[in-house]
Design a protein around this motif. Structure first.
Motif, PDB file in Angstrom:
ATOM      1  N   UNK A   1     -47.847 -27.696 -51.713  1.00 37.87           N
ATOM      2  CA  UNK A   1     -46.928 -26.589 -51.462  1.00 37.87           C
ATOM      3  C   UNK A   1     -46.017 -26.915 -50.288  1.00 37.87           C
ATOM      4  N   UNK A   2     -44.813 -26.460 -50.372  1.00 37.56           N
ATOM      5  CA  UNK A   2     -43.771 -26.655 -49.358  1.00 37.56           C
ATOM      6  C   UNK A   2     -43.336 -28.110 -49.229  1.00 37.56           C
ATOM      7  N   UNK A   3     -43.579 -28.906 -50.264  1.00 39.03           N
ATOM      8  CA  UNK A   3     -43.030 -30.265 -50.313  1.00 39.03           C
ATOM      9  C   UNK A   3     -42.073 -30.366 -51.497  1.00 39.03           C
ATOM     10  N   UNK A   4     -41.452 -31.499 -51.637  1.00 39.55           N
ATOM     11  CA  UNK A   4     -40.552 -31.739 -52.758  1.00 39.55           C
ATOM     12  C   UNK A   4     -40.975 -33.009 -53.483  1.00 39.55           C
TER      13      UNK A   4
ATOM     14  N   UNK B   1     -38.370 -29.021 -55.678  1.00 40.55           N
ATOM     15  CA  UNK B   1     -39.305 -28.332 -54.764  1.00 40.55           C
ATOM     16  C   UNK B   1     -40.578 -27.918 -55.508  1.00 40.55           C
ATOM     17  N   UNK B   2     -41.731 -28.141 -54.888  1.00 42.67           N
ATOM     18  CA  UNK B   2     -43.004 -27.762 -55.502  1.00 42.67           C
ATOM     19  C   UNK B   2     -43.056 -26.247 -55.674  1.00 42.67           C
ATOM     20  N   UNK B   3     -43.500 -25.795 -56.845  1.00 40.75           N
ATOM     21  CA  UNK B   3     -43.602 -24.370 -57.122  1.00 40.75           C
ATOM     22  C   UNK B   3     -44.720 -24.139 -58.116  1.00 40.75           C
ATOM     23  N   UNK B   4     -45.119 -22.905 -58.282  1.00 44.15           N
ATOM     24  CA  UNK B   4     -46.263 -22.587 -59.126  1.00 44.15           C
ATOM     25  C   UNK B   4     -45.879 -22.451 -60.599  1.00 44.15           C
ATOM     26  N   UNK B   5     -44.640 -22.122 -60.866  1.00 40.66           N
ATOM     27  CA  UNK B   5     -44.166 -21.991 -62.243  1.00 40.66           C
ATOM     28  C   UNK B   5     -42.741 -22.540 -62.329  1.00 40.66           C
ATOM     29  N   UNK B   6     -42.258 -22.675 -63.555  1.00 37.20           N
ATOM     30  CA  UNK B   6     -40.855 -23.015 -63.759  1.00 37.20           C
ATOM     31  C   UNK B   6     -40.607 -24.485 -64.014  1.00 37.20           C
ATOM     32  N   UNK B   7     -39.359 -24.807 -64.308  1.00 37.23           N
ATOM     33  CA  UNK B   7     -38.938 -26.183 -64.586  1.00 37.23           C
ATOM     34  C   UNK B   7     -37.635 -26.485 -63.856  1.00 37.23           C
ATOM     35  N   UNK B   8     -37.430 -27.752 -63.584  1.00 38.54           N
ATOM     36  CA  UNK B   8     -36.169 -28.254 -63.044  1.00 38.54           C
ATOM     37  C   UNK B   8     -35.665 -29.331 -63.986  1.00 38.54           C
TER      38      UNK B   8
END
Length: 265
Positions: free
Chosen positions: A211-214, A237-244
Motif C-alpha cells: 500500500x502507498x507504493x507504485x 499506484x497500488x490499490x485494492x480494486x480497479x485497473x490501469x
C-alpha cells in the motif's frame, strides 16, 4: 483478479476501500542455480510451487516440461495468484537437469518440499533461501510485503506490421532489486503477424505491491527486422480494486498493458 471489480459495499473511493483488507504477501523474485557448472550450458526443467493456507492448492512459480526446458536462466512462469503469507509456507519442487536423450538419463537437481518459517522476518527485505539437492542447489530469492495487494499484469500486441517480427520484454522495477525482474519475454515472428488474429496476448503475471507504493514496469519493444528499439514505462499506484490501462502506438505495432488490482482477503 477476484476482487478487481469493486462491490456495492465498497466505500465511495473504492481504490481505498475499507471493506476489503490488504495482507502480508510473499513476492518471489528469482530462482538461480547456486553452483552452475563452468563452461557448460545447463538445461533445467520441472516445477516449483507454493502452497499457502488460503486454499492449499499448488501455485506454480516455475513449471517447464522436458521439451521446453530453460537454458541457464530459470524463467519464472508464475505465480497465477498472489501468495498469501500467514506464519509459514510450503514450497514443493521437482527439478531436473537435462543431460541425455531420455528422462532416465537426467540427474535430479532438487526434489521434495520445505517449510518457510519467516513470520518475524523484516518487511520489504530481500531474503535468499538455499535448497540443496544431490546434483546441485537452487537459491530462491523473495521478500515479504505487509499491507500488500495483488497486481495482475497483462500485455497484448496488435496492429503488427506483417513483414516485421516483434520482441516484447517487460521488467518489474523495484527499489529492492539491483536490476529489474523480468516478467515477460515474448516473440511474435513475422509469420504470426500474417495470421488471422488481430491481437496477440502474452501470459498473465502476478506480482505483489505494498500500500502507498507504485508498481513500475519497464518495457523493451523491438522489431526483429530492423532492430528498432523502443523503451516504454508504466506506473500504477497500488490499490485494492480497479485497473490501469496503458497503450503505446509504435510504427510497427501497438502494445497494450493492463494492470488489475485485487485483494486476497
Amino acid at each position: 483478479m477476484m476482487r478487481s471489480e469493486p462491490s456495492d459495499d465498497c466505500s465511495l473511493n473504492w481504490r481505498a476501500c475499507e471493506r476489503h483488507a490488504s495482507c502480508t504477501m510473499m513476492q518471489i523474485f528469482s530462482l538461480k542455480l547456486a553452483y552452475p557448472p563452468a563452461g557448460d550450458q545447463v538445461k533445467v526443467y520441472g516445477f516449483m510451487a507454493v502452497r499457502d493456507t488460503r486454499d492449499h492448492l499448488r501455485n506454480y512459480i516455475f513449471n517447464r516440461t522436458r521439451v521446453e526446458q530453460d537454458d541457464g536462466f530459470i524463467q519464472l512462469s508464475g505465480p497465477k495468484r498472489g501468495i498469501w503469507w500467514y506464519d509459514k509456507q510450503l514450497v514443493e519442487f521437482d527439478m531436473r537437469i537435462k543431460r541425455g536423450d531420455n528422462e532416465a538419463d537426467d540427474p535430479q537437481l532438487i526434489d521434495g518440499a520445505v517449510w518457510f518459517y519467516d513470520g518475524c522476518s523484516p518487511h520489504a527485505k530481500v531474503l535468499t533461501q538455499r535448497i540443496d539437492g544431490d546434483y546441485g542447489s537452487v537459491d530462491i530469492s523473495y521478500t515479504l510485503l505487509q499491507t500488500a495487494m495483488e497486481a495482475t499484469v497483462q500485455i497484448a500486441a496488435s496492429e503488427l506490421d506483417r513483414d516485421i517480427g516483434l520482441l516484447v520484454r517487460a521488467y518489474y522495477v523495484s527499489d529492492l532489486l539491483h536490476q529489474g525482474m523480468q516478467l515477460f519475454d515474448g516473440v511474435f515472428p513475422a509469420d504470426a503477424a500474417a495470421g488471422v488474429a488481430d491481437r496477440y496476448e502474452l501470459d498473465k503475471y502476478v506480482v505483489a505491491a505494498s500500500r502507498r507504493t507504485k508498481l513500475a514496469l519497464q518495457l523493451r519493444i523491438r522489431s526483429l527486422d530492423d532492430d528498432v528499439d523502443a523503451w516504454r514505462y508504466c506506473l500504477s499506484p497500488a490499490s485494492k480494486h480497479g485497473t490501469d490501462d496503458f497503450s503505446f502506438a509504435l510504427s510497427f505495432a501497438t502494445i497494450d498493458v493492463k494492470i488489475s488490482w485485487s485483494t486476497l482477503d
